[in-house]
Design an enzyme around this catalytic site. Structure first.
Site, mmCIF file in Angstrom:
data_model
loop_
_atom_site.group_PDB
_atom_site.id
_atom_site.type_symbol
_atom_site.label_atom_id
_atom_site.label_comp_id
_atom_site.label_asym_id
_atom_site.label_seq_id
_atom_site.Cartn_x
_atom_site.Cartn_y
_atom_site.Cartn_z
ATOM 1 N N ASP A 369 0.767 -1.068 0.369
ATOM 2 C CA ASP A 369 0.539 0.460 -0.282
ATOM 3 C C ASP A 369 0.608 1.355 0.190
ATOM 4 O OD1 ASP A 369 -1.994 1.556 0.409
ATOM 5 O OD2 ASP A 369 -2.820 0.743 1.807
ATOM 6 N N ARG A 445 -12.458 1.867 7.646
ATOM 7 C CA ARG A 445 -11.158 2.606 7.539
ATOM 8 C C ARG A 445 -10.995 3.660 6.514
ATOM 9 N NH1 ARG A 445 -5.798 -0.543 4.564
ATOM 10 N NH2 ARG A 445 -4.437 0.114 6.033
ATOM 11 N N LYS A 478 -0.901 -8.313 -5.480
ATOM 12 C CA LYS A 478 -1.749 -8.175 -4.246
ATOM 13 C C LYS A 478 -3.255 -7.818 -3.823
ATOM 14 C CE LYS A 478 -1.140 -7.762 1.064
ATOM 15 N NZ LYS A 478 -0.406 -7.723 1.981
ATOM 16 N N ASP A 480 -6.112 -6.762 -2.357
ATOM 17 C CA ASP A 480 -7.221 -6.549 -1.125
ATOM 18 C C ASP A 480 -8.110 -6.081 -0.950
ATOM 19 O OD1 ASP A 480 -6.688 -6.676 1.566
ATOM 20 O OD2 ASP A 480 -4.685 -5.555 1.833
ATOM 21 N N MET A 481 -8.953 -6.175 0.448
ATOM 22 C CA MET A 481 -10.139 -6.172 -0.289
ATOM 23 C C MET A 481 -10.293 -5.069 1.972
ATOM 24 S SD MET A 481 -13.481 -6.431 1.052
ATOM 25 C CE MET A 481 -14.901 -6.559 0.439
ATOM 26 N N ASN A 482 -10.024 -4.216 1.746
ATOM 27 C CA ASN A 482 -10.032 -4.134 3.507
ATOM 28 C C ASN A 482 -11.222 -3.490 4.346
ATOM 29 O OD1 ASN A 482 -7.830 -4.872 4.448
ATOM 30 N ND2 ASN A 482 -6.667 -3.157 3.160
ATOM 31 N N ASP A 550 -3.370 -10.733 8.566
ATOM 32 C CA ASP A 550 -2.454 -9.492 9.076
ATOM 33 C C ASP A 550 -1.254 -9.449 10.562
ATOM 34 O OD1 ASP A 550 -3.231 -8.140 6.871
ATOM 35 O OD2 ASP A 550 -4.448 -6.960 7.851
HETATM 36 C C1 GLA Z 1 -4.074 -4.705 4.962
HETATM 37 C C2 GLA Z 1 -3.402 -6.008 4.413
HETATM 38 C C3 GLA Z 1 -2.312 -6.075 4.739
HETATM 39 C C4 GLA Z 1 -1.736 -4.042 4.182
HETATM 40 C C5 GLA Z 1 -2.578 -3.067 4.684
HETATM 41 C C6 GLA Z 1 -2.513 -1.989 4.004
HETATM 42 O O1 GLA Z 1 -4.664 -5.154 6.215
HETATM 43 O O2 GLA Z 1 -3.984 -7.109 4.706
HETATM 44 O O3 GLA Z 1 -0.744 -6.504 4.788
HETATM 45 O O4 GLA Z 1 -1.585 -4.680 3.456
HETATM 46 O O5 GLA Z 1 -3.655 -3.806 4.080
HETATM 47 O O6 GLA Z 1 -2.844 -1.389 3.743
#
Ligand code: GLA
Length: 733
Positions: A369, A445, A478, A480-482, A550
């Site tokens: 990120d 977030r 990678k 992602d989906m946060n 994480d």
């Molecule tokens: C998530 C992912 C982490 C990292 C962060 C970046 O939490 O699981 O590994 O990539 O986003 O914002």
């Protein structure tokens, strides 16, 4: 032939190498479940159906005066709704006339060679060497014209049966579908335990075992992703079942969105299992002639305990799920920038980290990120997938070139499903996010979720990811989906179709992934959702590996990876060595142990390599060498959990054994120590009992029988969180 229909007894017989699955058409046309378990020769199991006249159990009209026939207590293959079965249903509908009845009777069947495939959704496929047959049974509700088509594919040698349900509106009015299970299994008895994997962000997939008890127990997600909280996987097992023995049934749902798996023990102590899309927030309008496809459930049965069951899932998920050419290829050892630099970097710093990693033997540098748009923290920038020139002065392509000059591959992080309000994309398309008009929206977030139920949003994403992948040499993504999804409402759908958004989002996501991956199949994709919040077989269909959690703390990972291993093979879970004190738990564990734990997966590093001492770098180099030397047995071998981190307070141990049982790697980490400790022995598994093995670094040879029955002494000098590994090689019979 693994599927037959016995006309005399009106019984469908499905057979894998070691299991049988039988169902029968009742005298009134209902499809009744008869049996699922060890393979049996019988074709007529009528004696199992014991009907009685029971008060308060309604009798369907077609049964006339037959008061002993009631759907209230019969084991059904797919339950009716509104016809006197009061257990949790397989289907719920609102018909054109407002009635909530679906009474499906068998209206034909077909048996064919090969596997069904699902349009727009991932599912297992038959490999060249698999003998697979498929049965489709149509259950029709005459009054509404609706049909539920139950599909079964039998992977004979792999001991796997997959199931799904297709709903077809063959009537003339709209039908509102509010629940459609992919599979229902009614057990005649309920003296079982349920095992499932529950958790939270930073502590996913904790092993949970409870007895089946009266009432309805369900696990699931309504967060839009399969979730950190419950994995879409359930085991029904005998009470005596453990790793090595006992009958176990697995239900694994190939779906990445809201799911439910229900277990209901009814008034007569039968057990119903349902698995499918979560009905919460779900309502699909199915017009005349239209269809709705439920996702796939992968069912496995083993009488050899949890290990036997896990092996069935590991083999089929390794071989029949993921389409990526990487599925069967060795994965690179990576170093990821997240815990090394978070948002605080520029290209020079990244290059320095990469340079130091080269000496460690790393293959791939992953820029996490913070590289794009306006992104110096997690409050802005999502949606703008072009490099931030203030940080990446040499441009993404320039950075990639320089990383490649160092001899490393290059990968990056994206979170394409999300949008920040402070982004160019949001300023251009504020209506692209999920949020109900006129209502204040929730943030997670500090970000919003793009409306992937919209084709235009998906098209845009496909284009922008393609552009990104064409803009530089990128070998790894990678994805992602946060955040959990909320405020579900799409600007493009009419009010009566807003219940479709969650599922349409998932279909949109699958389309985006499909098209991106089709254009760039050579890229290695890694799934992520705040770590392991979307660790499911559907994601593994697209992405051969997923960032498991994480939480990179070695001790916490023992539990997380233990839980994950029940359904998912080692080569699907990414695990990194990070620094200590650990950023999530504050715990300090030896670097060697962090390596041992990361090798129980696709190993990588997530630390600032510039800050490692010479000695530490040498340890990492040795780890990577050792890992690569043992990669085949780790990634392709059989997996044995030698102890449970929930039951054994002293150590956690596991073992990889090559399929030919010639090589094995045993790993152990001490989790607690006492003074003047007892001598402990670690009993191995999966070896050839008639053969002898050498243990690397040890004198002498030891029979498989000895190592499995007496075990290896665990050195009393191992301190807390210290670990040890043993490499075994067969030397002949
Ligand atoms: C998530 C992912 C982490 C990292 C962060 C970046 O939490 O699981 O590994 O990539 O986003 O914002």
């Amino acid at each position: 032939m693994s599927i037959r229909y016995n006309t005399g007894s009106r019984t469908f017989i499905l057979e894998t190498r070691d299991s049988s699955y039988l169902m029968k058409i009742s005298r009134y046309g209902n499809l009744l479940h008869l049996y699922y378990g060890d393979r049996i020769p019988d074709t007529d199991l009528d004696y199992l159906i014991q009907n009685q006249d029971r008060g308060f159990s309604p009798n369907p009209n077609e049964a006339g005066n037959d008061r002993a026939f009631s759907l209230d207590f019969l084991a059904q293959e797919f339950s009716t709704e509104g016809k006197g079965d009061y257990r949790t249903p397989s289907i719920s509908v609102v018909n054109g006339d407002g009635s909530r009845i679906f009474s499906g009777k068998v209206d034909g069947y077909t048996i064919y060679k090969g596997k069904y495939s699902l349009e727009g959704m991932p599912s297992l496929r038959a490999g060249a060497k698999d003998s697979v047959e498929t049965l489709e049974i149509s259950l029709r509700d005459t009054e509404s014209g609706a049909e539920a088509v139950l599909c079964y594919s039998v992977f004979e040698e792999k001991n796997i049966i997959t199931r799904t349900t297709r709903f077809v509106n063959g009537g003339s009015a709209d039908i509102r579908l509010t629940k459609l299970m992919s599979a229902t299994v009614d057990y005649h008895v309920s003296d079982y335990d349920l095992v499932y994997f529950a958790g939270r962000h930073l502590m996913e997939r904790e092993f949970t075992r409870i007895p089946v008890s009266r009432g309805l127990h369900s696990i699931g997600s309504s967060r839009g992703a399969s979730s950190h909280q419950y994995n879409p996987f359930l085991i029904v097992c005998e009470k005596r079942a453990d790793e090595d023995m006992g009958k176990c049934y697995g239900y694994s749902l190939v779906y990445s969105g809201n799911f439910i798996i229900e277990a209901e023990k009814d008034q007569f102590s039968r057990l119903r299992i349902n698995a499918g899309i979560n009905p919460r927030g779900f309502e699909f309008v199915i017009g005349p002639g239209e269809k709705f496809q439920a996702p796939e459930v992968v069912m496995a049965y083993s009488k050899h305990g949890f290990t036997g069951l896990s092996h069935l899932y590991h083999d089929v998920y390794r071989e029949n799920l993921c389409r990526s050419p990487y599925a069967k290829k060795a994965r690179p050892v990576l170093i990821n920038s997240w815990e090394a630099a978070y948002f605080d970097f520029d290209d020079e710093k990244l290059l320095d980290i990469a340079k130091d990693a080269v000496g460690m033997g790393v293959d791939l540098f992953v820029l996490d990120d913070g590289w794009f748009g306006k992104r110096d923290d997690d409050n802005s920038g999502l949606g703008d997938w072009t490099e931030n020139r203030k940080k990446i002065k040499c441009g993404l392509s320039g950075l990639s070139d320089r990383i490649h000059e160092l001899g490393l591959q290059f990968g990056i992080w994206i979170e394409p499903e999300m949008i920040s309000e402070d982004s160019d994309l949001y300023r251009a398309h504020p209506d692209w996010r999920l949020a109900a008009a006129g209502r204040p929206m929730s943030r997670g977030r500090n970000q919003l979720v793009l409306d992937l139920s919209r084709a235009d949003v998906c098209d845009y994403l496909i284009d922008s990811i393609n552009t990104l992948l064409n803009s530089a040499k990128i070998e790894y993504i990678k994805w992602d989906m946060n955040r959990s999804i909320s405020d579900v409402w799409s600007a493009l759908l009419p009010a009566e179709r807003e219940g479709e958004v969650f599922h349409r989002y998932v279909l949109g996501l699958y389309r985006v992934m499909d098209e991106v991956i089709l254009k760039h199949p050579e890229v290695l994709y890694c799934g992520c959702c705040g770590g392991g919040g979307r660790f499911d077989p559907a994601m593994l269909y697209y992405e051969p590996q997923i960032w498991c959690s994480d939480n990179s703390d070695a001790k916490a990972r023992l539990k997380i990876q233990y839980g994950t291993s029940f359904a998912y093979p080692v080569n699907t879970l990414e695990a990194h060595v990070s620094v200590c004190p650990n950023h999530q738990t504050g715990r300090t564990t030896p670097l060697a142990t962090r390596g041992i734990v990361a090798m129980d997966g696709i190993m990588g590093y997530e630390l600032d390599s510039r800050k490692l001492s010479k000695e530490e770098k040498a340890v990492c180099r040795d780890q990577i060498r050792f890992y690569k030397r043992n990669y085949k047995v780790i990634a392709e071998g059989d997996y044995y959990r030698l102890s449970s981190p929930y039951e054994n307070p002293y150590y956690t141990a596991w073992q990889h054994v090559s399929k030919d049982r010639k090589r094995s790697l045993v790993s152990l980490v001490m989790t607690d120590c006492e003074g003047n400790d007892a001598q402990r022995y670690l009993k191995l598994k999966g070896l050839d009992e008639n053969a002898f093995y050498r243990i690397e670094g040890w004198k002498g040879r030891y029979s498989g029988a000895l190592l499995m029955n007496a075990g290896i002494p665990i050195s009393a000098s191992l301190g807390e969180y210290e670990g040890v590994q043993f490499c075994l090689r067969k030397i002949g019979a």
